[in-house]
Design a protein around this motif. Structure first.
Motif, PDB file in Angstrom:
ATOM      1  N   UNK A 266      -4.152  16.073  46.707  1.00  0.00           N
ATOM      2  CA  UNK A 266      -5.507  16.457  46.327  1.00  0.00           C
ATOM      3  C   UNK A 266      -5.874  15.819  44.991  1.00  0.00           C
ATOM      4  N   UNK A 267      -7.076  15.307  44.936  1.00  0.00           N
ATOM      5  CA  UNK A 267      -7.694  14.863  43.690  1.00  0.00           C
ATOM      6  C   UNK A 267      -8.626  15.991  43.282  1.00  0.00           C
ATOM      7  N   UNK A 268      -8.601  16.378  42.011  1.00  0.00           N
ATOM      8  CA  UNK A 268      -9.465  17.468  41.571  1.00  0.00           C
ATOM      9  C   UNK A 268     -10.078  17.167  40.212  1.00  0.00           C
TER      10      UNK A 268
ATOM     11  N   UNK B  73     -12.811  18.864  44.547  1.00  0.00           N
ATOM     12  CA  UNK B  73     -11.496  18.475  45.048  1.00  0.00           C
ATOM     13  C   UNK B  73     -11.672  17.832  46.412  1.00  0.00           C
ATOM     14  N   UNK B  74     -10.785  16.911  46.696  1.00  0.00           N
ATOM     15  CA  UNK B  74     -10.766  16.239  47.995  1.00  0.00           C
ATOM     16  C   UNK B  74      -9.324  15.930  48.344  1.00  0.00           C
ATOM     17  N   UNK B  75      -9.063  15.731  49.612  1.00  0.00           N
ATOM     18  CA  UNK B  75      -7.696  15.589  50.121  1.00  0.00           C
ATOM     19  C   UNK B  75      -7.418  14.146  50.537  1.00  0.00           C
TER      20      UNK B  75
ATOM     21  N   UNK C 202     -11.702  17.293  33.321  1.00  0.00           N
ATOM     22  CA  UNK C 202     -10.315  16.848  33.464  1.00  0.00           C
ATOM     23  C   UNK C 202     -10.089  16.485  34.923  1.00  0.00           C
ATOM     24  N   UNK C 203      -9.486  15.336  35.165  1.00  0.00           N
ATOM     25  CA  UNK C 203      -9.206  14.870  36.522  1.00  0.00           C
ATOM     26  C   UNK C 203      -7.701  14.759  36.716  1.00  0.00           C
ATOM     27  N   UNK C 204      -7.216  15.213  37.877  1.00  0.00           N
ATOM     28  CA  UNK C 204      -5.800  15.123  38.174  1.00  0.00           C
ATOM     29  C   UNK C 204      -5.544  15.090  39.663  1.00  0.00           C
ATOM     30  N   UNK C 205      -4.268  14.940  40.031  1.00  0.00           N
ATOM     31  CA  UNK C 205      -3.866  14.994  41.435  1.00  0.00           C
ATOM     32  C   UNK C 205      -2.685  15.943  41.563  1.00  0.00           C
ATOM     33  N   UNK C 206      -2.511  16.490  42.755  1.00  0.00           N
ATOM     34  CA  UNK C 206      -1.399  17.389  43.034  1.00  0.00           C
ATOM     35  C   UNK C 206      -1.183  17.479  44.531  1.00  0.00           C
ATOM     36  N   UNK C 207      -0.006  17.950  44.926  1.00  0.00           N
ATOM     37  CA  UNK C 207       0.235  18.220  46.345  1.00  0.00           C
ATOM     38  C   UNK C 207       0.162  19.719  46.631  1.00  0.00           C
TER      39      UNK C 207
END
Length: 105
Positions: free
Chosen positions: A16-18, A64-66, A28-33
């Motif tokens: 996910x990008x959020x 957020x997007x996947x 703030x922009x980040x990614x996570x699983x």
């Protein structure tokens, strides 16, 4: 009797990008699983919270997007981080589409 799935049958983790809005209105922009876990870490000011976000709570997830892989999420994150705050707000409101800035979906 239990059976286990082989690697090709297992569902690969989604990434996910959020984008988060902080109490000071910065983004703030980040990614996570694991979107829920990561948001809770950021919100709680835990040791796993991003340094930038410490003391900037409460946070609001505005987008957020996947993605199907970490690689694709990272490529999108790099492009989103280059956007201005106004462009990120357009992305969050649906007026800008992630596919228009990244060939990642």
């Amino acid at each position: 009797m239990t059976t286990s799935k082989n690697m090709s049958e297992q569902e690969s983790p989604k990434w996910h990008l959020y984008i988060l809005r902080c109490k000071d209105e910065t983004l703030y922009t980040g990614i996570t699983n694991d979107l829920q876990r990561r948001f809770e870490e950021h919100q709680s000011n835990s040791p796993r919270c991003a340094k930038y976000l410490r003391g900037r709570q409460p946070l609001t997830m505005i987008y957020h997007t996947e993605f199907s892989s970490k690689s694709l999420a990272l490529k999108a994150e790099i492009k989103v981080k280059k956007l201005t705050a106004s462009q990120k707000k357009l992305l969050a409101s649906g007026q800008l589409v992630i596919n228009e800035i990244a060939d990642t979906h």
